[in-house]
Design a protein around this motif. Structure first.
Motif: not given
Length: 816
Positions: A670-671, A651-653, A661-664, A645-646
């Motif tokens: 949002e980022l 492709n958005d990575i 990559l480990d942000l909430p 769900g992140a």
């Protein structure tokens, strides 16, 4: 008042609510930050500054302490501050200050305690928000300004400048927006040459944010500091420009040194929006006046050498690209320069973030003084060693390290790898490529230098026109991956042309539909197998951007079908061969003692040039394998983040950096959304090098670098990207924004090539010489000035493109 806000002017504030008369002194930088200090100093000195107030660092420190973030790391600060709770007393004072402004819209701008200092400007490191019209928008912007104190770019910039983060805090300036008719920047010394007898001004119509951020190129004006004589196009008018210059001189006199000012002009009045010392100003040249004039003529007569950079980055690199290879490469380049004893700017003054995740490269100003001489002896052996890199040794190293690693990771079972192992594999790929890159770049310049020397020797021997043709012919028929790929594509095209069923399919179907159509027949299935083999051999090539964020050719087989579909129009779809052999025979038959004496020298020089040019193409392709394979690994990681769900799309990575990559989950979403929006906004007219640094391109005039000699009259076809390849018709003039080796099969169809970016050593130039067609590179504006259907004369000897009225299409033969 408890000190959460301070009015910039000390007006319209009750006496008992003022602090020190509303005009803080230099000691108050800890309270209101660099930008706030500059603005209050301007108002105290009587300069015109829009009404506003400063939210002090006390507010920031209290909010951070209440949230228990005082000792948090930058990543946590960056993640938590945009949504942090602001206490009622602080909120009340912010909203009261906002209401007192009675402004239709306000600007909210960061003012850090480490900002606008004499040794470093911190320009662009922290965020600003414009045209806000509600109290809630102001509060949200204040939080985001606080968070911008802890972005990776800001943390890295402070580290490079030795700023102390232990006492770091952020104040925020809130000001009434000026409804600017014109806005821009003014330097009271020339920031490029260092000349103190010049004033430099840049202006754009409307708000100045696009100019300051680097996303727009404004009117450029030079003024003589003594006479205020204007040179350039004074957009707001000569009288306004002179008034601005006089205002700038008063600010310089008030603050005792060259200044960098932001300004706005509205309803007949000039407002100052910021003033800071003009940092990193180089020593003034001894013969500044004459060298400046000479430099201006040079910029008008030839494009900047930096224009070729846009071939590799015609679009903004993604944040993942920045972390994996863009920043490391630039850091290594700056480090190599600095190792010689020369001075270089910090990385964040070369790679400048103009929006969230969107960057431009500001070509570094290399400093030189007597102390630099001390570093030369120590650095010289290393430089010489790089330049003497043997291409066969590099190829062997790559065959032992990079190529087997890339092939292994390209077939590895990714399901068996953890997230951390996937990232480790990506790091291993880029690390291996990074160790090969310095010697690869060291090997290339010798080839370019050898070709230039050979061309200089040829000119007096055989005359300029013939020397240009011979040079092109002697550099033709290179055995490299680009030539081999084009030859294999020509063979695929002949297969289609020779089979009526296949030919009908290509004529009746669009490229993206051909896979399904071809799969329905035996001959079609055999062709698809050949296309698969072509993609296995050449599919790592980037389509437009060297990136992990977009597919490479192997993910887009319809592009191969597009190229075949376009080449079917050409009768002879292969470049003429044996040009180099014929040219050598011609040179061998040339009479004269001097020619005879120089013939072995010329042969050796062209052998070196050919070897290094072919090596450049081959090594470039091998290094292009790295982001293509890394993309496979990152997409697997992206799919896992989608399942968690992140992310909404694997492709958005590409819009994240590895340490994000480990942000909430909500912070990640949002980022990504913000960076996507910033990228879309930046795409129109984007250039990795700001346009004003690439030299001038006059309206109505198309001029660039001669890249393949000859002249040609034909019809313009503007091709913007690979989806339009099939629109090019035989004999048309291919006009495009950039090229890479993927575009070069089109050169067999085109009568001439005109490109916005690139130079004489670019991939396009090499293949244009292969086909013997005229090519002009680095025009900057061809895709804007030329339109489909125009008849033009491409004079690649002079580097010009002009419209003509002739109804015939003609070419002067070049090496045919």
């Amino acid at each position: 008042m408890s000190g959460y806000t301070i009015d910039l002017h000390g007006r319209d504030v009750p006496e008992d609510e003022r602090q020190d008369g509303g005009a803080p002194s230099a000691r108050d930088v800890e309270l209101i930050g660099g930008k706030g200090l500059g603005l209050t100093a301007l108002t105290a000195a009587g300069f015109p500054v829009p009404n506003g107030f400063v939210i002090t660092t006390d507010a920031y420190r209290e909010v951070v302490a209440a949230a228990g973030l005082t000792a948090a790391d930058p990543a946590e600060m960056r993640a938590q501050l945009p949504t942090i709770a602001i206490s009622a007393p602080i909120t009340e004072q912010i909203l009261t200050g906002y209401a007192r402004l009675k402004a239709a819209a306000v600007a909210v701008r960061s003012s850090a305690t480490a900002e606008d200092l004499a040794g470093a400007s911190f320009a662009g490191q922290y965020d600003s928000y414009l045209s806000l019209s509600t109290g809630q928008e102001v509060l949200d912007a204040v939080r985001n300004c606080w968070a911008s104190l802890w972005t990776p770019r800001a943390v890295d910039y402070r580290a490079q400048h030795g700023a102390d983060d232990r006492r770091l805090a952020m104040a925020v300036v809130v000001q009434a927006m000026v409804p600017a008719q014109w806005a821009g920047v003014l330097f009271t010394a020339d920031p490029v040459s260092g000349r103190r007898d010049r004033i430099v001004l840049e202006a754009v119509a409307g708000l100045g944010e696009a100019l300051v951020s680097g996303t727009a190129t404004g009117e450029h004006v030079d003024l003589d500091k003594t006479t205020l004589a204007v040179r350039g196009e004074p957009g707001p008018g000569a009288a306004v420009v002179r008034e601005l210059a006089e205002l700038g001189l008063r600010v310089e006199q008030e603050f005792g040194g060259p200044q960098d000012l932001e300004w706005a002009y509205a309803d007949g009045k000039i407002w100052l929006l910021q003033a800071r010392p003009l940092t990193a100003l180089r020593a003034e040249p001894a013969s500044g006046r004459s060298s400046r004039r000479r430099g201006r003529r040079d910029r008008q007569s030839r494009p900047s050498p930096f224009a070729v950079t846009a071939d590799h980055m015609p679009q903004p690199p993604y944040p993942m690209d920045l972390a994996l290879f863009v920043r490391p490469v630039l850091r290594a380049v700056l480090g190599a320069i600095a190792s010689t004893g020369l001075t270089t700017p910090p990385l964040d003054e070369v790679l400048v973030e103009i929006d969230d995740g969107v960057v431009q490269v500001i070509p570094p100003k290399i400093g030189f003084d007597r102390r630099a001489l001390l570093g030369v002896p120590a650095a010289l052996p290393k430089v010489v060693g790089l330049l003497r890199t043997r291409t066969d040794v590099w190829r062997a190293r790559s065959a032992e390290t990079l190529l087997p690693l890339a092939r292994r990771l390209d077939t590895e079972d990714l399901d068996r790898l953890s997230d951390a192992e996937l990232l480790d594999r990506v790091g291993e790929l880029f690390g291996t490529a990074g160790r090969l890159s310095p010697s690869r770049f060291g090997a290339v310049p010798i080839g370019a230098a050898a070709e230039q020397v050979a061309a200089l020797l040829l000119r007096p021997l055989v005359g300029t026109p013939r020397a240009k043709r011979l040079r092109a012919d002697l550099m033709a028929d290179l055995d490299c991956v680009t030539s081999r790929a084009n030859a294999d594509l020509a063979r695929l095209t002949r297969t289609v042309r020779d089979a009526p069923e296949l030919l009908a399919a290509y004529r009746e179907r669009e490229p993206e539909e051909l896979g399904e159509r071809l799969a329905g027949s035996e001959s079609g299935r055999q062709l698809l197998l050949q296309v698969d083999r072509y993609l296995a051999d050449y599919g790592y090539r980037e389509l437009a951007l060297l990136t992990v964020g977009q597919p490479s050719l192997r993910e887009r087989p319809e592009v191969v079908h597009t190229l075949i579909k376009g080449q079917l129009e050409r009768g002879d779809d292969q470049a003429p061969r044996d040009r180099a052999i014929r040219a050598r025979a011609e040179l061998a038959a040339e009479p004269g003692l001097i020619v005879g004496a120089l013939r072995p020298v010329l042969g050796k020089l062209f052998d070196t040039a050919r070897d290094r040019t072919a090596f450049r193409e081959d090594s470039d392709y091998q290094l292009a394998m790295v982001p293509s394979v890394a993309r496979r690994l990152l997409l697997e990681l992206g799919r896992r983040m989608v399942r968690r769900g992140a992310l909404a799309d694997p492709n958005d990575i590409a819009f994240l950096e590895p340490d994000e990559l480990d942000l909430p989950t909500d912070r990640t979403q949002e980022l990504v959304a913000r960076r996507k929006q910033a990228r879309e906004a930046a795409l129109p007219g984007y250039s990795i090098i700001p346009a004003h640094l690439l030299g001038s391109a006059a309206a109505g005039q198309v001029r660039g670098t001669p890249a393949s000699p000859g002249s040609y009259v034909g019809i313009v076809r503007v091709v913007h990207d690979e989806t339009e390849f099939a629109t090019l018709r035989a004999g048309e003039v291919l006009v495009c924004p950039y090229t890479n080796p993927l575009w070069t099969p089109l050169f067999g169809l085109a009568g001439a090539v005109v490109v916005d970016s690139g130079g004489a050593a670019s991939h396009a130039a090499i293949v244009a010489r292969e086909y013997g067609i005229p090519a002009v590179m680095g025009t900057q504006n061809a895709t804007r000035e030329l339109i489909d259907g125009q008849r033009v004369l491409v004079d690649a000897d002079r580097g010009t493109v002009t419209t003509v009225g002739s109804s015939r299409t003609t070419r002067t033969p070049v090496g045919r």
